[in-house]
Design an enzyme around this catalytic site. Sequence first.
Site, PDB file in Angstrom:
ATOM      1  N   GLY A   8      -6.316   7.098  -2.818  1.00 37.26           N
ATOM      2  CA  GLY A   8      -4.919   6.784  -3.137  1.00 37.26           C
ATOM      3  C   GLY A   8      -4.533   7.338  -4.500  1.00 37.26           C
ATOM      4  O   GLY A   8      -3.583   6.876  -5.134  1.00 37.26           O
ATOM      5  N   ALA A  10      -3.065   9.919  -5.370  1.00 34.34           N
ATOM      6  CA  ALA A  10      -1.764  10.566  -5.520  1.00 34.34           C
ATOM      7  C   ALA A  10      -0.634   9.532  -5.616  1.00 34.34           C
ATOM      8  O   ALA A  10       0.520   9.883  -5.812  1.00 34.34           O
ATOM      9  CB  ALA A  10      -1.500  11.502  -4.337  1.00 34.34           C
ATOM     10  N   LEU A  83      -8.117   2.684  -4.371  1.00 34.75           N
ATOM     11  CA  LEU A  83      -6.726   2.228  -4.454  1.00 34.75           C
ATOM     12  C   LEU A  83      -5.945   2.455  -3.165  1.00 34.75           C
ATOM     13  O   LEU A  83      -4.900   1.831  -2.959  1.00 34.75           O
ATOM     14  CB  LEU A  83      -5.983   2.976  -5.578  1.00 34.75           C
ATOM     15  CG  LEU A  83      -6.575   2.968  -6.991  1.00 34.75           C
ATOM     16  CD1 LEU A  83      -5.691   3.798  -7.925  1.00 34.75           C
ATOM     17  CD2 LEU A  83      -6.682   1.549  -7.527  1.00 34.75           C
ATOM     18  N   ALA A  85      -4.148   2.249   0.069  1.00 33.33           N
ATOM     19  CA  ALA A  85      -3.828   1.065   0.862  1.00 33.33           C
ATOM     20  C   ALA A  85      -2.405   1.155   1.378  1.00 33.33           C
ATOM     21  O   ALA A  85      -1.579   1.905   0.848  1.00 33.33           O
ATOM     22  CB  ALA A  85      -3.975  -0.203   0.007  1.00 33.33           C
ATOM     23  N   THR A  87       0.820  -1.067   1.316  1.00 31.42           N
ATOM     24  CA  THR A  87       1.099  -2.018   0.241  1.00 31.42           C
ATOM     25  C   THR A  87       2.357  -2.896   0.403  1.00 31.42           C
ATOM     26  O   THR A  87       2.697  -3.623  -0.526  1.00 31.42           O
ATOM     27  CB  THR A  87       1.238  -1.271  -1.107  1.00 31.42           C
ATOM     28  OG1 THR A  87       2.407  -0.464  -1.026  1.00 31.42           O
ATOM     29  CG2 THR A  87       0.043  -0.402  -1.413  1.00 31.42           C
ATOM     30  N   SER A 129      -4.972  -7.871  -5.451  1.00 32.03           N
ATOM     31  CA  SER A 129      -3.562  -8.152  -5.752  1.00 32.03           C
ATOM     32  C   SER A 129      -3.345  -9.635  -6.013  1.00 32.03           C
ATOM     33  O   SER A 129      -4.066 -10.486  -5.479  1.00 32.03           O
ATOM     34  CB  SER A 129      -2.719  -7.732  -4.550  1.00 32.03           C
ATOM     35  OG  SER A 129      -1.420  -8.267  -4.667  1.00 32.03           O
ATOM     36  N   TYR A 189      -0.746  -8.574   4.245  1.00 29.83           N
ATOM     37  CA  TYR A 189      -1.140  -7.738   3.100  1.00 29.83           C
ATOM     38  C   TYR A 189      -2.111  -8.500   2.198  1.00 29.83           C
ATOM     39  O   TYR A 189      -3.176  -7.996   1.834  1.00 29.83           O
ATOM     40  CB  TYR A 189       0.105  -7.305   2.316  1.00 29.83           C
ATOM     41  CG  TYR A 189      -0.204  -6.647   0.991  1.00 29.83           C
ATOM     42  CD1 TYR A 189      -0.823  -5.411   0.931  1.00 29.83           C
ATOM     43  CD2 TYR A 189       0.110  -7.290  -0.217  1.00 29.83           C
ATOM     44  CE1 TYR A 189      -1.124  -4.819  -0.296  1.00 29.83           C
ATOM     45  CE2 TYR A 189      -0.177  -6.697  -1.439  1.00 29.83           C
ATOM     46  CZ  TYR A 189      -0.794  -5.457  -1.474  1.00 29.83           C
ATOM     47  OH  TYR A 189      -1.095  -4.883  -2.679  1.00 29.83           O
ATOM     48  N   LYS A 193      -6.078  -7.740   1.253  1.00 30.35           N
ATOM     49  CA  LYS A 193      -6.540  -7.555  -0.131  1.00 30.35           C
ATOM     50  C   LYS A 193      -7.688  -8.517  -0.441  1.00 30.35           C
ATOM     51  O   LYS A 193      -8.648  -8.156  -1.104  1.00 30.35           O
ATOM     52  CB  LYS A 193      -5.375  -7.763  -1.103  1.00 30.35           C
ATOM     53  CG  LYS A 193      -4.376  -6.643  -1.110  1.00 30.35           C
ATOM     54  CD  LYS A 193      -4.876  -5.478  -1.952  1.00 30.35           C
ATOM     55  CE  LYS A 193      -4.783  -4.163  -1.262  1.00 30.35           C
ATOM     56  NZ  LYS A 193      -5.380  -3.056  -2.007  1.00 30.35           N
ATOM     57  N   ARG A 257       8.211 -13.277 -11.103  1.00 34.53           N
ATOM     58  CA  ARG A 257       7.005 -12.458 -10.993  1.00 34.53           C
ATOM     59  C   ARG A 257       6.547 -12.071 -12.397  1.00 34.53           C
ATOM     60  O   ARG A 257       7.325 -12.086 -13.345  1.00 34.53           O
ATOM     61  CB  ARG A 257       7.289 -11.162 -10.213  1.00 34.53           C
ATOM     62  CG  ARG A 257       7.741 -11.352  -8.764  1.00 34.53           C
ATOM     63  CD  ARG A 257       6.627 -11.859  -7.868  1.00 34.53           C
ATOM     64  NE  ARG A 257       7.052 -11.931  -6.475  1.00 34.53           N
ATOM     65  CZ  ARG A 257       7.609 -13.011  -5.917  1.00 34.53           C
ATOM     66  NH1 ARG A 257       7.841 -14.096  -6.636  1.00 34.53           N
ATOM     67  NH2 ARG A 257       7.931 -13.007  -4.647  1.00 34.53           N
TER      68      ARG A 257
END
Length: 378
Positions: A8, A10, A83, A85, A87, A129, A189, A193, A257
């Site tokens: 991942g 990129a 990384l 995934a 998401t 996450s 998700y 994770k 958040r």
Amino acid sequence: MKNILITGGAGFIGSNLSLKLIEKGYQITILDNLSPQIHGNNPNSTSPLYNSVKEKTNIILGSVTSKSDWIKAIENQDAIIHLAAETGTGQSMYEIQKYCDVNVMGTAIMLDILANTKHSIQKIIVASSRAIYGEGKYECQEHSIVYPNERNDSDMQNGDFECKCPICGSNLVLLPTTENSKIHPSSIYGITKQNQEQMVLTVGKALGIPAIAFRYQNVYGVGQSLSNPYTGILSIFSTLMLKNKSINIFEDGNESRDFVYIDDVVNATIAGLENDTVSNMVFNVGTGKAETVKSIVDTLLEKYNTSSQYSISGNYRLGDIRHNFADISLAKKHLKFNPAIDIKTGLSKFTEWVKLQDTHSCDYEKSLNEMRERKLFK
Ligand SMILES: NC(=O)c1ccc[n+]([C@@H]2O[C@H](COP(=O)([O-])OP(=O)(O)OC[C@H]3O[C@@H](n4cnc5c(N)ncnc54)[C@H](O)[C@@H]3O)[C@@H](O)[C@H]2O)c1
Ligand SMILES: [Zn+2]
């Protein structure tokens, strides 16, 4: 350690991490399938992220769901930063097999190779996450520390969005989530994770390969995809504001958040890679502060020259959590992690960058409709 494989690589976090590691003298190999949802249909012209790394790294165009792609990628590497995934929290609730295939099975294939073939991997880092905490840690006046269950549909229909004590039902005080908080994801998700993290730590330990899982909070910053409608509210709101479209703030706007700037995430991840003493540990990576969605929208509106207005709609998505912010003392202690960019500075950097980008189309309405049709958005 010199040769690092970033799956991942990129993507948003991966490309920034790659560039920083190259600056530090590492050789980076990337395994990435240039997923169109992130990179558009013609990455050479539609993906600034891919373009930022394509000439500086060894890119293997392939999927973590393919064993032969993994074998090619792992050859001669000293460490893996995993990384890659799918998401999107909301999307994971109706693309269940895809999320499990890429996130869980992709990790299983990697671990199978490490367990069954000769390799040179000395460290594994996996991106977990905050989603694994579901509704995080709270305090009830009567029952002290509690971990509320998923919020109930009828409360939310009535406009009551706060989490309740699972024992007495009363309102709660939000606490920072520590790593030893209850793990109870409220989305597919989050479940993937959790699986990824546990698989990597369990197999890493059994094979004697030091492993670390980073539980990233909401990562944002320069370079994040402005066209992926499935994740990243800062991008989604920015794209809408630049098109003078109206903003639908879900729930009552007070949901919050922990927004952590990409440079801080990169630094934490590198500290984990380079630290020889921690292994088989999980670390929260955030700022340790909660921001409400409404306050973020207010700030974005100030930054952009826009006629957009917002409405606080009371809409909600199943799978979303109410609040979450990290306790980051563990990463501070072991990795000397200290987030340097506060939300004010981070949003200034982010919005200045957004203004310089081509206006993107972002099929946000489509993503909401997909959820609405399945009664996951109300
Ligand atoms: N960005 C955040 O806020 C955040 C928060 C918590 C955790 N994370 C985790 O961090 C990691 C990186 O996230 P990001 O924000 O950079 O996401 P991103 O979507 O920008 O990057 C993911 C990259 O993985 C690639 N990819 C997708 N499926 C693949 C497959 N089957 N094979 C190979 N490559 C594939 C994509 O093309 C993309 O380049 C993910 O594991 C994500 O779950 C991110
Ligand atoms: Zn109680």
